[in-house]
Design an enzyme around this catalytic site. Structure first.
Site, PDB file in Angstrom:
ATOM      1  CB  CYS A 137      34.740  38.388  32.161  1.00  0.00           C
ATOM      2  SG  CYS A 137      34.493  37.720  33.816  1.00  0.00           S
TER       3      CYS A 137
ATOM      4  CD  GLU B 102      36.700  40.160  34.969  1.00  0.00           C
ATOM      5  OE1 GLU B 102      36.341  39.502  35.969  1.00  0.00           O
ATOM      6  OE2 GLU B 102      37.626  39.803  34.223  1.00  0.00           O
TER       7      GLU B 102
ATOM      8  CG  HIS C 183      34.452  35.172  36.603  1.00  0.00           C
ATOM      9  ND1 HIS C 183      35.102  34.787  35.463  1.00  0.00           N
ATOM     10  CD2 HIS C 183      34.176  34.025  37.278  1.00  0.00           C
ATOM     11  CE1 HIS C 183      35.214  33.466  35.438  1.00  0.00           C
ATOM     12  NE2 HIS C 183      34.644  32.984  36.527  1.00  0.00           N
TER      13      HIS C 183
ATOM     14  CB  CYS D 167      38.123  34.454  31.835  1.00  0.00           C
ATOM     15  SG  CYS D 167      36.441  34.633  32.440  1.00  0.00           S
TER      16      CYS D 167
HETATM   17 ZN   LIG Z   1      36.063  36.115  34.133  1.00  0.00          ZN
END
Ligand SMILES: [Zn+2]
Length: 317
Positions: free
Chosen positions: A125, A97, A95, A122
């Protein structure tokens, strides 16, 4: 100097070209030139970060921008871009992040102040970010258009944005302290471990992977691991294992170095094709956990012509 003829995107691409990051002085210059706050700058950088995305399955391109904890004399910090990566044939992904945090960590940052993301992070993360903030405040910044009522609004005309503390998005969190771990993820930059290869080598790439292992974060398993790439243009890159108290949002060293390579070589497949990976070295310390199988799998779906070079360090006492 008159910057009116230079667009924001042109100016940024001149700066971020080979690292996916901006120094604190570059951030200060951009904020001054375009008369915006560093938070507004981070939001404006999101589409540029998302352009590095490799999301062939979902086509959902996400960008993230991390603000490092270190400041220059005027209080400005370096900024680090990140983007998501999906792997063909594997239910594994990175992801944005995690990509931006890894980018900052690899550059020597031992903490972050805030992270901007295309939309609210999400759950995966939020858990990953909790591993590097602990009880310190970590601010999540998102564009106004994606804000929910968990976010506060910073009004500043066209430079307005929404923000929230991580703890407001992750109440009753489970984290490092629950497992008795007091060192936070990026603090491994302050405490290099002493690892020695079972067979010493003067190969630069092997030693780069070893150095990444010494700075990796594996407080739960002691599986200190680093991975390094040599690419067609001759550059070498490395990535570190980042373990998580909940394990599943852990970041594999292969994914970390792939992300760093994409951010450094350029976002499009014209700039960097996975076929440009020429050598891959994994160095890890022996423990109950190993990165060998997952690294082999990830490499095989990216470039099946390259054989993983695998090295272990001497068991620690
Ligand atoms: Zn995420």
């Amino acid at each position: 100097m008159n910057h009116t003829s230079i667009t924001f995107e042109q100016k940024v691409s001149e700066i971020t070209g080979s690292s996916g990051s901006l120094s604190a002085n570059d951030s200060e210059q951009l904020c001054t030139d375009f008369n915006i706050s560093i938070e507004a700058l981070m939001i404006r950088l999101l589409p540029i970060a998302a352009a590095y995305s490799r999301a062939a399955i979902s086509n959902f391109k996400v960008g993230a921008v991390v603000c490092g904890a270190l400041e220059n004399e005027k209080g400005y910090s370096s900024l680090y871009l990140g983007s998501n990566i999906e792997y063909d044939n594997l239910s594994s992904s990175l992801h944005a992040e995690q990509s931006a945090v890894s980018n900052a960590w690899l550059d020597g940052q031992s903490g972050i102040k805030s992270i901007a993301v295309s939309a609210a992070p999400c759950g995966h993360c939020r858990q990953f970010l909790y591993e590097l903030s602990g009880t310190k405040p970590l601010f999540i910044l998102i564009p106004l258009a994606t804000a929910t009522d968990l976010f506060k609004i910073k009004e500043d005309g066209e430079n307005s944005y929404a923000f929230a503390e991580l703890t407001a998005l992750l109440p009753a969190a489970f984290g490092p302290l629950d497992l008795g771990c007091t060192e936070l993820m990026m603090e491994s930059n302050l405490d290099q471990k002493e690892l020695v290869l079972t067979k010493s080598s003067d190969d630069k790439l092997i030693n780069l992977a070893l150095e990444a292992a010494t700075l990796s974060y594996a407080p739960y398993s002691s599986n200190f691991a680093g991975c390094a790439f040599e690419v067609a243009s001759g550059e070498l890159y490395s990535g570190r294992y980042a373990e998580n108290a909940a394990f599943n949002p852990s970041l594999s060293p292969f994914t970390a170095v792939l992300s760093k390579t994409i951010l450094s070589q350029g976002g499009s497949e014209r700039d960097f094709d996975y076929k440009d990976i020429k050598r891959v070295v994994l160095v890890e310390s022996p423990s109950q956990v190993t990165q060998k199988q997952v690294t082999t799998n990830l490499l095989s779906v990216c470039n099946d012509r390259v054989q993983l070079e695998y090295h272990q360090t001497v068991a620690s006492h």
